[in-house]
Design an enzyme around this catalytic site. Sequence first.
Site, mmCIF file in Angstrom:
data_model
loop_
_atom_site.group_PDB
_atom_site.id
_atom_site.type_symbol
_atom_site.label_atom_id
_atom_site.label_comp_id
_atom_site.label_asym_id
_atom_site.label_seq_id
_atom_site.Cartn_x
_atom_site.Cartn_y
_atom_site.Cartn_z
ATOM 1 N N SER A 168 -9.604 1.079 3.199
ATOM 2 C CA SER A 168 -8.774 1.896 2.343
ATOM 3 C C SER A 168 -7.723 1.104 1.563
ATOM 4 O O SER A 168 -7.078 1.646 0.656
ATOM 5 C CB SER A 168 -8.055 2.957 3.193
ATOM 6 O OG SER A 168 -7.198 2.366 4.162
ATOM 7 N N LYS B 219 0.848 -1.190 0.000
ATOM 8 C CA LYS B 219 0.000 0.000 0.000
ATOM 9 C C LYS B 219 0.887 1.246 0.000
ATOM 10 O O LYS B 219 1.902 1.300 0.711
ATOM 11 C CB LYS B 219 -0.898 -0.032 1.231
ATOM 12 C CG LYS B 219 -2.013 0.996 1.277
ATOM 13 C CD LYS B 219 -2.865 0.754 2.511
ATOM 14 C CE LYS B 219 -3.996 1.752 2.649
ATOM 15 N NZ LYS B 219 -4.807 1.481 3.870
ATOM 16 N N MET C 292 -7.082 8.515 3.568
ATOM 17 C CA MET C 292 -6.957 7.149 4.095
ATOM 18 C C MET C 292 -8.182 6.717 4.884
ATOM 19 O O MET C 292 -8.278 5.561 5.281
ATOM 20 C CB MET C 292 -5.715 7.013 4.998
ATOM 21 C CG MET C 292 -4.412 7.445 4.356
ATOM 22 S SD MET C 292 -3.928 6.387 3.001
ATOM 23 C CE MET C 292 -3.444 4.936 3.913
ATOM 24 N N VAL D 80 -7.372 0.774 10.298
ATOM 25 C CA VAL D 80 -7.729 1.509 11.508
ATOM 26 C C VAL D 80 -9.230 1.453 11.780
ATOM 27 O O VAL D 80 -9.681 1.823 12.855
ATOM 28 C CB VAL D 80 -7.249 2.980 11.420
ATOM 29 C CG1 VAL D 80 -8.097 3.786 10.439
ATOM 30 C CG2 VAL D 80 -7.243 3.657 12.791
ATOM 31 N N GLY D 81 -10.000 0.971 10.805
ATOM 32 C CA GLY D 81 -11.439 0.885 11.015
ATOM 33 C C GLY D 81 -12.104 -0.146 10.131
ATOM 34 O O GLY D 81 -13.319 -0.145 9.974
ATOM 35 N N GLY D 82 -11.287 -1.015 9.529
ATOM 36 C CA GLY D 82 -11.805 -2.015 8.597
ATOM 37 C C GLY D 82 -11.103 -1.962 7.258
ATOM 38 O O GLY D 82 -11.520 -2.612 6.294
ATOM 39 N N SER D 83 -9.999 -1.214 7.185
ATOM 40 C CA SER D 83 -9.378 -0.880 5.909
ATOM 41 C C SER D 83 -8.732 -2.046 5.182
ATOM 42 O O SER D 83 -8.379 -1.912 4.011
ATOM 43 C CB SER D 83 -8.314 0.204 6.117
ATOM 44 O OG SER D 83 -8.913 1.415 6.511
#
Length: 541
Positions: free
Chosen positions: A201, A123, A174, A222-225
């Site tokens: 992301s 990434k 992001m 950080v939240g499902g990326s």
Amino acid sequence: MPPKNKNKSKAKRGWQDAAREAQEHRDASISHALANTIEQDVAARITALDPTSIARMTAAGELSAVQVVSAFLRQAATAQQATNCITELLGARALRRAQTLDASPPAASPTARPLLGVPVSVKSHIGIAGGRMAAGYAAWWFANPPAPRDALVVQILEHAGAVAHARTTEPQSMMQLECASNLFGETRNPHRGSELSSGGSSGGEAALLALGGSALGVGSDVGGSVRVPAAACGIFGLKPTAFRVPTTGWSSTPPGADPVPTVVRPMCRTIDGVELFMAVMLAAEPWTVEPAMVPLPWRSIDLRLSDRPLRIGIAWHDGTVQPHPPIARALAQLAATVRALPGVEVVEFPLYNADEAWAIASSLYFTDGGAADVAAMAASGEPPLPLVDWILRESPGTKVLTREELEYWLEEREEYRLEYADYWNRTGRWDDGLGRWAGTVDVLVCPVAPGIATRHGTAKYWAYSAMWNLLDYPALAFPAGTASKKVDVKEQRTSFMSDHDRSNWDLYDADLFDRMSVGLQMVGRRFDDEKVVAVYRYLKE
């Protein structure tokens, strides 16, 4: 989440110039990489291999590293045409590296280079020497200097024999569960890209891996990326417990500013590749370089040696949004199959206060109210994309926090973690002889998101994935079937759990999602990363 560095928001040129330059650089890198061609049928056979097979065949001399890298470079270019998932192909670097590997004498031990010849994609906010790290912002394409060296995670992978060959797309800021930026545009789903997103992301990684353009991917979450794009594209993605995989050398939150920790994590078409990544990473003892890391090697777990039943929790929904029919069916089929296995128990495990988890997490994502992100966009004049505009301006959790308010939300985070630990413990019983809770649920299986791959610009519900980031629990996204318009019909609901539930239900279209991959996630308690992988293997085998 991008770094909160005010100096990085300064740029002298407009966002259109940055986008033009970034895309020209990408296109030139692809053209250069394709100058080293390999026959299409040979490339297809090689790119179908998993990381373990590639390393074994390269070590045995059945394949050369140059052949492998050339095949994956070619397939990555094809994946780019289909999905717009690449920011740069590292053709010259990758082929030099492959030639060096081919010229090296065989290792004394087959385990000395467990990733020998394995192409790895990264990434783009994770550092590659000489490469830009823009975190999806046009201004940072100009303002951020090229990375002086590879990120530590890349150094470790290449030391184990891997070859970094591609860098992949990421969204503006992001902070999207889709993958779109003004620099590179939208990344499309590998299975139905014109209408559906690859997720975000880490959507570029997921799309590239799904189309065989990489053998092993490095994303962040950080939240499902990683889990959301893995589910949308039909691959595996593991969110490890924080501070197990090194983050030195990336463009993200500055040290200490991690109220919801971002983690680097593996993505792959196979569970073997995911586990191989973790074993290689932790065998290198990266905590000797990055002191914030937890010095915990990857542990081998054999569930067949357990003297008690394996307990699997099932969460059908989060109490706020009902998942779409293909996800509900996949979860029901998994539960029914697992119930029939000897030595396995299935128990109901309703998710605990998902609304509260999202209220806390969303308040801690942008403690400056998004000011640094707005400044980064203003520096080049680039417009905020719809999902960035939504989370910065419409999400109730995005607000400037005073010191007292920040302390309040951090206390709420710790209280929620305590409550969840107690909630999980009570799936078992207190054992006076052992002096601890015993017989608790080993892992939990639940949706990754309330839908499968989303239409572009519609991924606004984070709670299914973000709560595990808030708790810092490991979670493995895995393929769990395929949607069917004949079976997964849309019922005419008359009652809804919430406005979010109604909005999510409106997004479901059985024809649009027909034959799309369906993903679920398996969640364990903090530092139970190995158990999560072991349970998945046990149930699968």
